[in-house]
Design an enzyme around this catalytic site. Structure first.
Site, mmCIF file in Angstrom:
data_model
loop_
_atom_site.group_PDB
_atom_site.id
_atom_site.type_symbol
_atom_site.label_atom_id
_atom_site.label_comp_id
_atom_site.label_asym_id
_atom_site.label_seq_id
_atom_site.Cartn_x
_atom_site.Cartn_y
_atom_site.Cartn_z
ATOM 1 N N ASP A 300 -127.533 56.869 22.060
ATOM 2 C CA ASP A 300 -128.227 55.628 22.374
ATOM 3 C C ASP A 300 -127.386 54.491 21.792
ATOM 4 O O ASP A 300 -126.322 54.705 21.194
ATOM 5 C CB ASP A 300 -129.665 55.656 21.841
ATOM 6 C CG ASP A 300 -130.543 54.621 22.541
ATOM 7 O OD1 ASP A 300 -130.006 53.733 23.245
ATOM 8 O OD2 ASP A 300 -131.770 54.658 22.376
HETATM 9 C C1 BGC Z 1 -132.698 52.006 24.237
HETATM 10 C C2 BGC Z 1 -132.485 52.957 25.387
HETATM 11 C C3 BGC Z 1 -131.696 52.302 26.483
HETATM 12 C C4 BGC Z 1 -130.394 51.776 25.904
HETATM 13 C C5 BGC Z 1 -129.483 51.134 26.934
HETATM 14 C C6 BGC Z 1 -131.428 51.303 23.802
HETATM 15 O O1 BGC Z 1 -131.695 50.273 22.920
HETATM 16 O O2 BGC Z 1 -133.257 52.706 23.138
HETATM 17 O O3 BGC Z 1 -133.726 53.410 25.867
HETATM 18 O O4 BGC Z 1 -131.477 53.187 27.535
HETATM 19 O O5 BGC Z 1 -130.702 50.805 24.913
HETATM 20 O O6 BGC Z 1 -129.964 49.945 27.373
#
Ligand code: BGC
Length: 773
Positions: A300
């Protein structure tokens, strides 16, 4: 009488991600030609805005020098995110993606993999279709609706030249304080697993090796245990028993992988003391070794950095990268920095990260690119997607919204009679931002009132449905653009009370403004004081009150619930939520949603429906007054309708057994459960038929109830249908104290609606494999 067979529970003997020799040959041929720099570049995902800037009109312009550095020099293999404040149109996306892909093919002959958070529809393309959020899709208890939403989102995302989305979200939202409850399909492992299967097949289609031109890859996220932070705050530690981790939290990932998911994103937090991004056991052993899954694991947002600058398990970026890659991470979402490439190269050269690990990661990335057919011509012509943002897609989103709204209370005030004068009040009465929630045009959903101006707020939909003369808007409490998503302006409750005197009924739209992730953290689950004061003041007028709960998690309303004549939880229904609500309140459509979570009544009494017997005990005899009481506002699976349904004639039998009455089974068997459902009211209605089981005695204290199957049927007034549901005997197994799956002999009670039956397991069976197929 019609017999509806809804055996959704197919025996799970095979994995659908079959080996494809053509793809594997391509992967090996490409890998052989690659330099170490190229391999490492493939393992980095950068934020797309890094390669350009927005011009004065807000349009994204690629900066050739930056492109040269990122793709020419560092050979970066993946990008994410919408680069504009107002999302690009399909044509704008085409121009951006074409340039990136031409450069990538030119530099190394390998296409770039671009991913977006299309978490409830086409979030990041202007003019696309937004569906209800996943919590609503869970409430529909309708797999087909989830599959269709995913399929339409896939089509519109491909129309935008993007082949990959970061969803479905499968965390199990079992702590209502958490700011991401609404991104999931609710608290239950089975519902999340069933919806995972539906979403994966909707997004990807049925052949994971050949993702078609109208399909995209998923990312199952956030693996694993992200949804139950002890504190309720986002990205904070979770403590989960090893038994529950395997039995419940892993279930939706397993279902998604079986359906062919190409990609998984990792939980930003910590489970049982170990940061998930450094957890070799969960990443490599569970996914890659035990399952033999050949997909790709993505971090993530900046989570390798978090291992050193937040979590203090690594001393610097170098140690963090070494830990994460050796634990099994294949691609790092390191949005703003190219340092990953230099550092990983150093680690490989000094032998701290083996070349075999790099090759494994790159194989997985290339395999995904081949499966998505990105080599050759890695972009599509938007003109080949005439249904982008079409009326057909709008209708699907509207129906999903209607099926997702849950009627929690109704003393007969609903449906509203023709000509009723309605006061619409509350902060959520006139806002697209509130209906859409986060991941709508932007991360926090805070520009929805600009981007979704063409859709109807609740107020606009009510004016269309009931006529401008019959609808008064006086909000009483309004949100402001404050420091927090919850900021409210000075209330004007007396204005709403005065307006109520001119109305026959008060429809109070309360809940939350949009938010996402950490900015949505709260410390008190109770609905805001101003909003509760508003409802109390309105109640003093004696006019009937309908509460509309428009919120991403179950905010506590115990003190105002008794003041309401009717209550409906619409959660976050998306762009057609206002229209859907107007249809339902007018009686032009019927309610059929059910709560996919337990609605709490008290802040310190948070519980899920699959609790243990010791959590609900009567007074115990003896010196101590032991008692425990489960006190909830509304239970999991609760939801009313404008009609009534009667259940009768339940029959549970082993499939292929001795016939009626053979309710003895053992591991590997299938049990069919049939029941007759009759619409005993005078309007048509849809009913979610839920099948629960209770293991009466087990070596580990059993959950009081577990959902094992569900389906949704439609019945005309007076009509009856016989519905058949199925249970795989293996699904009644649990993870025992020794960590092994076991199905124990003894009785199970089956319950559908008011009907119960008993089935009997005749033989204990223990599995040595970590997952039962
Ligand atoms: C979130 C994810 C997301 C990623 C990309 C993160 O902050 O936890 O769910 O897919 O950002 O945008």
């Amino acid at each position: 009488m019609l017999l509806l067979t809804a055996c959704n529970n197919t025996p799970k003997s095979t994995l659908s991600y079959a080996y494809d020799s053509q793809i594997e040959d391509n992967v090996e041929r490409t890998l052989k030609k690659m330099t170490l720099d190229e391999k490492i570049g493939q393992m980095l995902q950068l934020n797309l805005p890094v390669i350009g800037h927005n011009d004065r009109t807000g349009k994204f312009i690629i900066d050739e020098e930056k492109l040269e550095e990122v793709i020419g020099k560092y050979k970066v293999g993946s990008l994410l995110n919408n680069p504009q404040s107002i999302p690009p149109t399909p044509d704008e996306w085409y121009a951006i993606v074409k340039r990136v892909q031409d450069k990538s093919l030119d530099v190394m002959g390998i296409p770039c993999l671009i991913g977006l958070d299309q978490n409830h529809g086409t979030t990041y393309t202007s003019g696309g279709t937004l569906f209800p959020q996943n919590i609503n899709m869970g409430a529909t208890f309708n797999r087909d609706a989830t599959r269709e939403a995913a399929s339409i989102t896939a089509y519109e995302t491909r129309a935008s030249n993007v082949p990959w989305t970061f969803c479905p979200t499968l965390d199990l939202s079992r702590n209502q304080l958490w700011s991401r409850c609404w991104e999931n399909f609710g608290e239950d492992a089975f519902v999340n697993a069933a919806m995972a299967e539906a979403a994966v097949t909707g997004f990807q289609g049925k052949d994971p090796n050949h993702i078609g031109k109208q399909k995209i890859s998923v990312s199952l996220k956030h693996y694993i245990g992200y949804g139950v932070p002890v504190s309720g705050k986002d990205r904070t530690p979770a403590v989960i028993s090893p038994l529950e981790l395997r039995e419940k939290y892993f279930a939706p990932y397993l279902a998604g992988i079986r359906a062919g998911a190409l990609n998984i994103m990792v939980n930003s937090g910590m489970v049982n003391g170990v940061m998930t991004h450094a957890n070799h056991e969960l990443l490599t052993v569970w996914l890659k070794e035990q399952l033999g899954w050949d997909g790709m694991i993505l971090t993530d947002w900046a989570d390798i950095d978090n291992l050193y600058n937040r979590d203090k398990v690594a001393k610097d970026k170098k140690e963090a990268i070494k830990m994460a890659i050796n634990a099994g991470i294949d691609m790092s979402m390191d949005p703003y920095s190219l340092q990953f490439c230099d550092i990983l190269k150093e680690l490989v050269e000094e032998g701290s990260v083996p070349m075999s690990r790099i090759d494994d990661a790159v194989r997985r990335i290339l395999r995904m690119k081949y499966r998505l057919a990105l080599f050759g011509k890695p972009y599509t012509d938007p003109k080949e997607y005439p249904d982008f943002g079409s009326e057909k897609h709008a209708q699907a989103a509207l129906h999903a919204a209607e099926e997702s709204m849950v009627l929690l209370k109704n003393d007969g005030i609903l449906p509203l009679k023709k000509g009723t004068r309605i006061l619409l009040t509350g902060p959520n009465a006139n806002s697209m931002r509130c209906l859409d929630g986060g991941w709508s045009y932007s991360w926090q959903g805070d520009i929805a009132d600009v981007c979704a101006v063409g859709y109807n707020t609740i107020y606009e939909a009510f004016v269309n449905k009931f006529g401008a003369d019959n609808v008064i808007l006086e909000q009483g409490v309004r949100y402001t653009r404050g420091a927090t998503f919850e900021a409210e302006a000075k209330p004007e409750i007396e204005k709403a009370v005065a307006a109520a005197r001119k109305a026959d009924v008060i429809v109070a739209c309360i809940g939350e403004n949009s938010y996402c992730e950490t900015p949505g953290n709260i410390s008190d689950l109770t609905l805001s004081q101003n909003q509760r004061d508003l409802v109390k003041a309105l109640a003093s007028t004696g006019k009937p009150i309908v509460l509309i709960l428009n919120e991403g998690r179950a905010r506590i309303i115990a003190d105002i619930e008794p003041l309401a004549n009717a209550i409906t939880d619409i959660m976050l229904p998306g762009n057609y939520g206002g229209d859907a609500l107007a249809n339902l309140l007018a009686g032009d459509a019927n309610f059929s949603g059910r709560l996919p979570f337990t609605y709490p009544k008290e802040v310190h009494s948070l519980i899920t429906y699959d609790y243990k017997p010791c959590q609900e005990v009567d007074k115990m005899e003896g010196a101590y007054d032991y008692d425990a009481v489960v006190s909830v506002q509304w239970p999991f699976g609760y939801g009313k309708s404008y009609t009534t349904f009667k259940y009768s004639d339940i029959l549970a039998t082993k499939a292929g057994g001795q016939g009626i009455g053979d309710n003895n089974f053992k591991a590997g068997d299938q049990i069919t459960v049939s029941v007759t459902v009759t619409n005993t009211g005078d309007v048509p209605g849809k009913e979610s038929v839920l099948l629960f089981s209770s293991d009466l005695v087990a070596s580990v204290s059993p959950d009081v109830r577990r959902l094992r199957d569900f389906t949704k049927i439609e019945l005309a007034p007076g009509e009856k249908k016989s519905v058949q549901l199925c249970i795989n005997a293996n699904d009644l197994a649990f993870v025992g104290a020794d960590g092994k799956w076991v199905l124990e002999e003894g009785e199970f009670r089956i319950q559908i609606g008011t009907e119960t039956a008993t089935i009997n397991c005749t033989e204990t069976h223990k599995w040595d494999t970590p997952n039962i197929m």
